[in-house]
Design a protein around this motif. Sequence first.
Motif, mmCIF file in Angstrom:
data_model
loop_
_atom_site.group_PDB
_atom_site.id
_atom_site.type_symbol
_atom_site.label_atom_id
_atom_site.label_comp_id
_atom_site.label_asym_id
_atom_site.label_seq_id
_atom_site.Cartn_x
_atom_site.Cartn_y
_atom_site.Cartn_z
ATOM 1 N N THR A 64 -3.824 -11.456 19.503
ATOM 2 C CA THR A 64 -4.644 -10.504 19.136
ATOM 3 C C THR A 64 -5.829 -10.759 18.312
ATOM 4 O OG1 THR A 64 -3.308 -9.440 17.659
ATOM 5 C CG2 THR A 64 -3.081 -8.503 19.761
ATOM 6 N N PRO A 65 -7.012 -10.509 18.476
ATOM 7 C CA PRO A 65 -8.051 -11.067 17.487
ATOM 8 C C PRO A 65 -7.834 -10.444 16.121
ATOM 9 C CG PRO A 65 -9.029 -10.100 19.595
ATOM 10 C CD PRO A 65 -7.775 -9.704 19.783
ATOM 11 N N ASN A 66 -7.853 -11.047 14.812
ATOM 12 C CA ASN A 66 -7.920 -10.524 13.484
ATOM 13 C C ASN A 66 -8.945 -9.481 13.312
ATOM 14 O OD1 ASN A 66 -8.688 -11.093 10.512
ATOM 15 N ND2 ASN A 66 -6.424 -10.942 11.070
ATOM 16 N N VAL A 67 -8.626 -8.700 12.755
ATOM 17 C CA VAL A 67 -9.617 -7.577 12.203
ATOM 18 C C VAL A 67 -9.186 -7.463 10.598
ATOM 19 C CG1 VAL A 67 -9.953 -6.233 14.173
ATOM 20 C CG2 VAL A 67 -7.979 -5.848 12.929
ATOM 21 N N LEU A 117 2.185 -17.146 4.368
ATOM 22 C CA LEU A 117 0.976 -17.465 4.976
ATOM 23 C C LEU A 117 0.683 -18.737 4.653
ATOM 24 C CD1 LEU A 117 -0.406 -13.800 4.972
ATOM 25 C CD2 LEU A 117 0.561 -15.147 6.884
ATOM 26 N N ARG A 118 -0.061 -19.535 5.562
ATOM 27 C CA ARG A 118 -0.589 -20.711 5.191
ATOM 28 C C ARG A 118 -2.313 -20.727 5.817
ATOM 29 N NH1 ARG A 118 1.235 -25.226 7.558
ATOM 30 N NH2 ARG A 118 0.571 -26.462 6.041
ATOM 31 N N LEU A 137 -5.937 -15.691 4.390
ATOM 32 C CA LEU A 137 -7.082 -14.541 4.574
ATOM 33 C C LEU A 137 -6.807 -13.510 5.666
ATOM 34 C CD1 LEU A 137 -9.924 -13.635 3.733
ATOM 35 C CD2 LEU A 137 -10.703 -15.197 5.264
ATOM 36 N N HIS A 138 -6.200 -13.994 6.931
ATOM 37 C CA HIS A 138 -6.285 -13.019 8.094
ATOM 38 C C HIS A 138 -5.084 -11.842 7.674
ATOM 39 C CE1 HIS A 138 -8.701 -15.722 10.964
ATOM 40 N NE2 HIS A 138 -9.445 -15.219 9.941
ATOM 41 N N ALA A 153 -11.228 -11.639 9.314
ATOM 42 C CA ALA A 153 -12.042 -12.449 10.000
ATOM 43 C C ALA A 153 -13.535 -12.200 9.567
ATOM 44 C CB ALA A 153 -12.152 -12.309 11.597
ATOM 45 N N ASP A 154 -14.087 -11.158 9.212
ATOM 46 C CA ASP A 154 -15.060 -10.913 8.869
ATOM 47 C C ASP A 154 -15.256 -9.480 7.835
ATOM 48 O OD1 ASP A 154 -18.041 -10.221 8.645
ATOM 49 O OD2 ASP A 154 -18.540 -10.329 10.556
#
Length: 335
Positions: free
Chosen positions: A211-214, A295-296, A301-302, A217-218
Amino acid sequence: MDDTTICSSDRYALVVYHIQLTNAAFEGRNSVYLLGVGDDDAPTTLVDTGIATPDVESELRDALDARGASFAAVDQVLLTHWHHDHAGLAGAIQADGDATVYIHEADAPMVSQDADAVTAMETKQAAYLDQWGMPDDKQAELNDFLGTHDGLQGQSADVTPLSDGDTVDLGYFEAEVVHLPGHAAGLAAYAFERDGRREAFVGDAVLPKYTPNVGGADVRVKRPLQQYLDSLQRVESLDLDRAWPGHRGPIFAPTERARDIAAHHDDRTERVLDVVRDQGQVTAWSVSAALFGGLRHIHILHGPGEAYAHLDHLVHEGVLREVDDAGPAVRYELA
Protein backbone atom coordinates in the motif's frame (compact mmCIF):
# COMPACT_ATOMS: atom_id res chain seq x y z
CA MET A 1 11.66 -6.69 -19.44
CA ASP A 2 8.10 -7.61 -20.34
CA ASP A 3 6.73 -6.64 -23.79
CA THR A 4 2.99 -6.16 -23.82
CA THR A 5 0.61 -4.99 -26.53
CA ILE A 6 -1.83 -2.65 -24.83
CA CYS A 7 -3.79 -1.48 -27.88
CA SER A 8 -4.40 -3.31 -31.08
CA SER A 9 -6.77 -3.51 -34.03
CA ASP A 10 -6.65 -4.68 -37.62
CA ARG A 11 -5.09 -1.34 -38.55
CA TYR A 12 -2.29 -1.01 -36.03
CA ALA A 13 -0.68 -2.36 -32.91
CA LEU A 14 0.74 0.07 -30.36
CA VAL A 15 3.19 -1.71 -28.08
CA VAL A 16 4.26 -0.68 -24.60
CA TYR A 17 7.49 -2.07 -23.22
CA HIS A 18 7.46 -2.65 -19.48
CA ILE A 19 10.95 -1.97 -18.15
CA GLN A 20 11.92 -2.81 -14.58
CA LEU A 21 14.78 -0.88 -13.00
CA THR A 22 16.79 -1.47 -9.85
CA ASN A 23 15.84 0.56 -6.80
CA ALA A 24 17.70 -0.43 -3.66
CA ALA A 25 17.06 2.89 -1.90
CA PHE A 26 13.31 2.89 -1.41
CA GLU A 27 10.53 0.50 -2.35
CA GLY A 28 12.06 -2.07 -4.67
CA ARG A 29 12.22 -2.29 -8.45
CA ASN A 30 10.59 0.49 -10.44
CA SER A 31 8.35 -0.03 -13.47
CA VAL A 32 8.70 2.42 -16.34
CA TYR A 33 6.96 2.19 -19.68
CA LEU A 34 8.15 2.89 -23.21
CA LEU A 35 5.69 3.31 -26.06
CA GLY A 36 5.60 4.70 -29.57
CA VAL A 37 9.17 3.67 -30.33
CA GLY A 38 9.83 3.35 -34.07
CA ASP A 39 6.27 4.43 -34.89
CA ASP A 40 5.91 7.43 -37.22
CA ASP A 41 2.33 7.93 -36.03
CA ALA A 42 3.12 8.18 -32.31
CA PRO A 43 5.63 10.14 -30.21
CA THR A 44 8.24 8.09 -28.42
CA THR A 45 7.04 8.31 -24.84
CA LEU A 46 8.50 7.20 -21.53
CA VAL A 47 6.29 7.00 -18.45
CA ASP A 48 8.48 7.62 -15.38
CA THR A 49 12.26 7.27 -15.46
CA GLY A 50 13.74 5.53 -12.44
CA ILE A 51 16.19 6.82 -9.89
CA ALA A 52 19.26 8.90 -10.76
CA THR A 53 22.19 6.60 -10.07
CA PRO A 54 24.86 5.61 -12.61
CA ASP A 55 23.79 1.96 -12.46
CA VAL A 56 20.11 2.67 -13.04
CA GLU A 57 20.89 5.17 -15.80
CA SER A 58 22.97 2.48 -17.50
CA GLU A 59 20.12 -0.04 -17.08
CA LEU A 60 17.64 2.34 -18.67
CA ARG A 61 19.94 3.27 -21.55
CA ASP A 62 20.53 -0.43 -22.27
CA ALA A 63 16.80 -1.19 -22.10
CA LEU A 64 15.96 1.60 -24.52
CA ASP A 65 18.74 0.57 -26.86
CA ALA A 66 17.41 -3.00 -26.90
CA ARG A 67 14.12 -1.61 -28.23
CA GLY A 68 15.62 0.70 -30.82
CA ALA A 69 15.38 3.86 -28.69
CA SER A 70 17.68 6.09 -26.67
CA PHE A 71 17.53 9.04 -24.31
CA ALA A 72 17.89 11.34 -27.29
CA ALA A 73 15.04 9.62 -29.15
CA VAL A 74 12.48 10.15 -26.37
CA ASP A 75 10.00 12.84 -27.44
CA GLN A 76 8.17 13.15 -24.13
CA VAL A 77 8.34 11.95 -20.56
CA LEU A 78 5.16 11.54 -18.54
CA LEU A 79 5.95 11.67 -14.84
CA THR A 80 3.38 10.29 -12.43
CA HIS A 81 4.89 12.20 -9.47
CA TRP A 82 8.05 13.86 -8.21
CA HIS A 83 9.62 11.11 -6.09
CA HIS A 84 13.21 10.45 -7.08
CA ASP A 85 12.63 6.82 -8.04
CA HIS A 86 10.06 8.01 -10.59
CA ALA A 87 11.51 11.30 -11.83
CA GLY A 88 15.23 11.13 -11.10
CA LEU A 89 16.45 10.63 -14.68
CA ALA A 90 14.03 13.07 -16.35
CA GLY A 91 16.62 15.83 -16.51
CA ALA A 92 19.26 13.56 -18.05
CA ILE A 93 16.82 12.32 -20.69
CA GLN A 94 15.81 15.86 -21.55
CA ALA A 95 19.43 16.98 -21.74
CA ASP A 96 20.20 14.30 -24.35
CA GLY A 97 17.32 15.08 -26.70
CA ASP A 98 15.19 17.96 -25.45
CA ALA A 99 12.22 15.77 -24.53
CA THR A 100 9.14 17.49 -23.15
CA VAL A 101 8.77 16.54 -19.48
CA TYR A 102 5.17 16.56 -18.26
CA ILE A 103 4.11 16.47 -14.61
CA HIS A 104 1.16 17.68 -12.56
CA GLU A 105 1.48 21.32 -11.55
CA ALA A 106 1.62 20.51 -7.82
CA ASP A 107 4.82 18.49 -8.30
CA ALA A 108 6.37 20.60 -11.06
CA PRO A 109 8.49 22.74 -8.67
CA MET A 110 10.04 19.62 -7.16
CA VAL A 111 11.21 18.26 -10.51
CA SER A 112 12.40 21.64 -11.75
CA GLN A 113 14.15 21.82 -8.35
CA ASP A 114 12.81 25.26 -7.51
CA ALA A 115 14.94 26.29 -4.52
CA ASP A 116 12.10 27.89 -2.58
CA ALA A 117 9.82 24.90 -3.02
CA VAL A 118 12.49 22.37 -2.03
CA THR A 119 13.53 24.41 1.02
CA ALA A 120 9.91 24.81 2.11
CA MET A 121 9.35 21.06 1.96
CA GLU A 122 12.57 20.29 3.83
CA THR A 123 11.68 22.82 6.53
CA LYS A 124 8.20 21.36 6.93
CA GLN A 125 9.59 17.84 7.09
CA ALA A 126 12.08 18.80 9.82
CA ALA A 127 9.26 20.39 11.83
CA TYR A 128 7.12 17.27 11.48
CA LEU A 129 9.86 15.05 12.90
CA ASP A 130 9.59 17.01 16.16
CA GLN A 131 5.79 17.19 16.04
CA TRP A 132 5.58 13.45 15.53
CA GLY A 133 7.70 12.90 18.64
CA MET A 134 10.60 11.23 16.81
CA PRO A 135 13.55 10.71 19.20
CA ASP A 136 16.75 12.60 18.46
CA ASP A 137 18.72 9.45 17.71
CA LYS A 138 16.17 8.29 15.12
CA GLN A 139 16.12 11.76 13.57
CA ALA A 140 19.90 11.55 13.25
CA GLU A 141 19.64 8.06 11.73
CA LEU A 142 17.06 9.24 9.22
CA ASN A 143 19.09 12.31 8.27
CA ASP A 144 22.18 10.15 7.82
CA PHE A 145 20.22 7.85 5.50
CA LEU A 146 18.84 10.75 3.48
CA GLY A 147 22.28 12.34 3.34
CA THR A 148 23.83 9.20 1.84
CA HIS A 149 21.24 9.38 -0.93
CA ASP A 150 21.84 12.96 -1.98
CA GLY A 151 21.80 13.24 -5.75
CA LEU A 152 19.11 10.63 -6.36
CA GLN A 153 16.86 13.41 -7.64
CA GLY A 154 19.22 13.86 -10.60
CA GLN A 155 19.54 17.06 -12.56
CA SER A 156 16.67 19.47 -12.82
CA ALA A 157 14.30 19.35 -15.77
CA ASP A 158 12.45 22.09 -17.61
CA VAL A 159 8.94 20.83 -16.95
CA THR A 160 5.58 21.40 -18.61
CA PRO A 161 2.94 21.51 -15.84
CA LEU A 162 -0.35 19.68 -16.27
CA SER A 163 -3.69 20.07 -14.53
CA ASP A 164 -6.46 17.60 -13.84
CA GLY A 165 -8.42 16.96 -17.04
CA ASP A 166 -5.63 17.97 -19.42
CA THR A 167 -4.74 15.53 -22.18
CA VAL A 168 -1.42 14.35 -23.61
CA ASP A 169 -1.11 13.08 -27.18
CA LEU A 170 0.15 9.50 -27.45
CA GLY A 171 -0.42 9.20 -31.18
CA TYR A 172 -3.29 6.78 -31.59
CA PHE A 173 -5.13 8.17 -28.59
CA GLU A 174 -4.94 10.86 -25.95
CA ALA A 175 -4.26 10.20 -22.30
CA GLU A 176 -6.22 12.18 -19.73
CA VAL A 177 -4.48 13.55 -16.65
CA VAL A 178 -6.25 12.33 -13.50
CA HIS A 179 -5.06 14.01 -10.30
CA LEU A 180 -4.80 11.45 -7.46
CA PRO A 181 -3.15 13.21 -4.48
CA GLY A 182 -2.30 11.46 -1.24
CA HIS A 183 0.98 9.61 -1.67
CA ALA A 184 2.26 12.81 -3.32
CA ALA A 185 0.66 16.20 -3.75
CA GLY A 186 0.85 16.04 -7.53
CA LEU A 187 0.49 12.33 -8.19
CA ALA A 188 -1.40 11.89 -11.45
CA ALA A 189 -2.50 8.97 -13.58
CA TYR A 190 -2.61 9.01 -17.37
CA ALA A 191 -5.85 7.32 -18.39
CA PHE A 192 -6.92 6.32 -21.89
CA GLU A 193 -9.56 4.32 -23.69
CA ARG A 194 -9.10 2.30 -26.83
CA ASP A 195 -11.11 -0.48 -28.42
CA GLY A 196 -13.54 -0.37 -25.52
CA ARG A 197 -10.91 -0.87 -22.81
CA ARG A 198 -9.98 1.67 -20.15
CA GLU A 199 -6.41 1.63 -18.88
CA ALA A 200 -4.08 3.97 -17.05
CA PHE A 201 -0.51 4.48 -15.98
CA VAL A 202 -1.09 5.07 -12.26
CA GLY A 203 2.35 5.45 -10.68
CA ASP A 204 2.07 4.78 -6.95
CA ALA A 205 -1.62 5.66 -6.62
CA VAL A 206 -2.47 1.94 -6.57
CA LEU A 207 0.13 -0.80 -6.20
CA PRO A 208 -0.42 -4.53 -6.71
CA LYS A 209 1.10 -5.74 -3.43
CA TYR A 210 2.11 -2.98 -1.04
CA THR A 211 0.00 0.00 0.00
CA PRO A 212 1.48 3.39 -0.92
CA ASN A 213 2.68 5.42 2.04
CA VAL A 214 0.62 8.44 3.01
CA GLY A 215 1.74 11.13 5.44
CA GLY A 216 5.49 10.64 5.26
CA ALA A 217 6.10 10.28 1.54
CA ASP A 218 5.15 13.91 0.86
CA VAL A 219 4.69 16.19 3.86
CA ARG A 220 3.23 18.91 1.61
CA VAL A 221 -0.07 17.02 1.44
CA LYS A 222 -2.74 18.43 3.74
CA ARG A 223 -5.11 15.87 5.30
CA PRO A 224 -3.15 13.11 3.55
CA LEU A 225 -5.34 10.15 4.43
CA GLN A 226 -8.57 11.87 3.42
CA GLN A 227 -7.06 12.99 0.13
CA TYR A 228 -5.80 9.49 -0.55
CA LEU A 229 -9.15 7.87 0.26
CA ASP A 230 -10.80 10.34 -2.11
CA SER A 231 -8.25 9.38 -4.78
CA LEU A 232 -9.01 5.69 -4.30
CA GLN A 233 -12.69 6.47 -4.88
CA ARG A 234 -11.71 8.28 -8.04
CA VAL A 235 -9.73 5.25 -9.22
CA GLU A 236 -12.90 3.22 -8.70
CA SER A 237 -14.89 5.73 -10.74
CA LEU A 238 -12.47 5.36 -13.66
CA ASP A 239 -13.67 1.76 -14.05
CA LEU A 240 -10.30 0.64 -15.41
CA ASP A 241 -9.79 -2.72 -17.08
CA ARG A 242 -6.08 -2.59 -16.35
CA ALA A 243 -3.67 -0.33 -14.45
CA TRP A 244 0.07 0.02 -15.00
CA PRO A 245 1.68 0.82 -11.60
CA GLY A 246 5.04 2.30 -10.69
CA HIS A 247 6.24 -0.95 -9.10
CA ARG A 248 5.76 -4.59 -10.11
CA GLY A 249 3.42 -5.80 -12.84
CA PRO A 250 0.02 -4.76 -14.20
CA ILE A 251 -3.11 -4.74 -12.07
CA PHE A 252 -5.95 -6.52 -13.86
CA ALA A 253 -8.69 -5.60 -11.36
CA PRO A 254 -7.86 -1.99 -10.41
CA THR A 255 -11.28 -1.21 -8.95
CA GLU A 256 -11.10 -4.17 -6.59
CA ARG A 257 -7.52 -3.31 -5.65
CA ALA A 258 -8.51 0.28 -4.81
CA ARG A 259 -11.32 -1.06 -2.59
CA ASP A 260 -8.92 -3.46 -0.88
CA ILE A 261 -6.50 -0.62 -0.09
CA ALA A 262 -9.34 1.52 1.29
CA ALA A 263 -10.41 -1.41 3.49
CA HIS A 264 -6.80 -1.77 4.64
CA HIS A 265 -6.85 1.83 5.81
CA ASP A 266 -10.15 1.28 7.61
CA ASP A 267 -8.51 -1.60 9.48
CA ARG A 268 -5.43 0.50 10.25
CA THR A 269 -7.60 3.30 11.62
CA GLU A 270 -9.14 0.80 14.05
CA ARG A 271 -5.67 -0.36 15.07
CA VAL A 272 -4.64 3.26 15.71
CA LEU A 273 -7.70 3.72 17.91
CA ASP A 274 -6.78 0.56 19.83
CA VAL A 275 -3.35 2.06 20.53
CA VAL A 276 -4.90 5.29 21.78
CA ARG A 277 -7.31 3.39 24.03
CA ASP A 278 -4.41 1.36 25.40
CA GLN A 279 -1.94 4.20 25.93
CA GLY A 280 -4.30 7.06 26.78
CA GLN A 281 -2.18 9.72 25.13
CA VAL A 282 -0.06 9.03 22.06
CA THR A 283 2.25 10.65 19.55
CA ALA A 284 2.64 9.68 15.93
CA TRP A 285 5.95 8.06 16.88
CA SER A 286 4.46 5.94 19.70
CA VAL A 287 1.64 4.82 17.40
CA SER A 288 4.10 3.90 14.65
CA ALA A 289 6.13 1.88 17.16
CA ALA A 290 3.01 -0.02 18.18
CA LEU A 291 1.99 -0.63 14.55
CA PHE A 292 5.32 -1.29 12.89
CA GLY A 293 7.94 -1.96 15.59
CA GLY A 294 11.50 -0.88 14.92
CA LEU A 295 12.05 1.22 11.80
CA ARG A 296 15.09 1.68 9.58
CA HIS A 297 16.08 3.75 6.57
CA ILE A 298 13.25 5.57 4.76
CA HIS A 299 10.68 3.84 6.98
CA ILE A 300 11.82 6.01 9.90
CA LEU A 301 10.02 8.75 7.96
CA HIS A 302 7.21 6.71 6.46
CA GLY A 303 6.13 4.91 9.64
CA PRO A 304 5.27 7.92 11.83
CA GLY A 305 4.06 9.75 8.73
CA GLU A 306 1.47 7.04 8.16
CA ALA A 307 0.51 7.10 11.84
CA TYR A 308 0.16 10.89 11.67
CA ALA A 309 -2.09 10.61 8.60
CA HIS A 310 -4.50 8.39 10.56
CA LEU A 311 -4.34 10.48 13.73
CA ASP A 312 -4.97 13.65 11.75
CA HIS A 313 -7.91 11.97 10.04
CA LEU A 314 -9.42 10.93 13.37
CA VAL A 315 -9.05 14.47 14.73
CA HIS A 316 -10.96 15.87 11.75
CA GLU A 317 -13.62 13.20 12.24
CA GLY A 318 -14.04 14.30 15.88
CA VAL A 319 -12.90 10.97 17.32
CA LEU A 320 -9.57 12.26 18.71
CA ARG A 321 -8.34 15.63 19.88
CA GLU A 322 -4.91 17.16 20.19
CA VAL A 323 -3.70 17.65 23.76
CA ASP A 324 -2.95 21.28 24.52
CA ASP A 325 0.57 21.32 25.97
CA ALA A 326 3.78 23.22 25.39
CA GLY A 327 5.93 20.40 24.06
CA PRO A 328 7.09 20.19 20.45
CA ALA A 329 5.55 16.72 20.08
CA VAL A 330 1.81 16.74 19.35
CA ARG A 331 -0.12 14.37 21.60
CA TYR A 332 -3.51 12.88 20.89
CA GLU A 333 -6.24 11.42 23.08
CA LEU A 334 -9.84 10.33 22.73
CA ALA A 335 -12.19 13.28 22.27
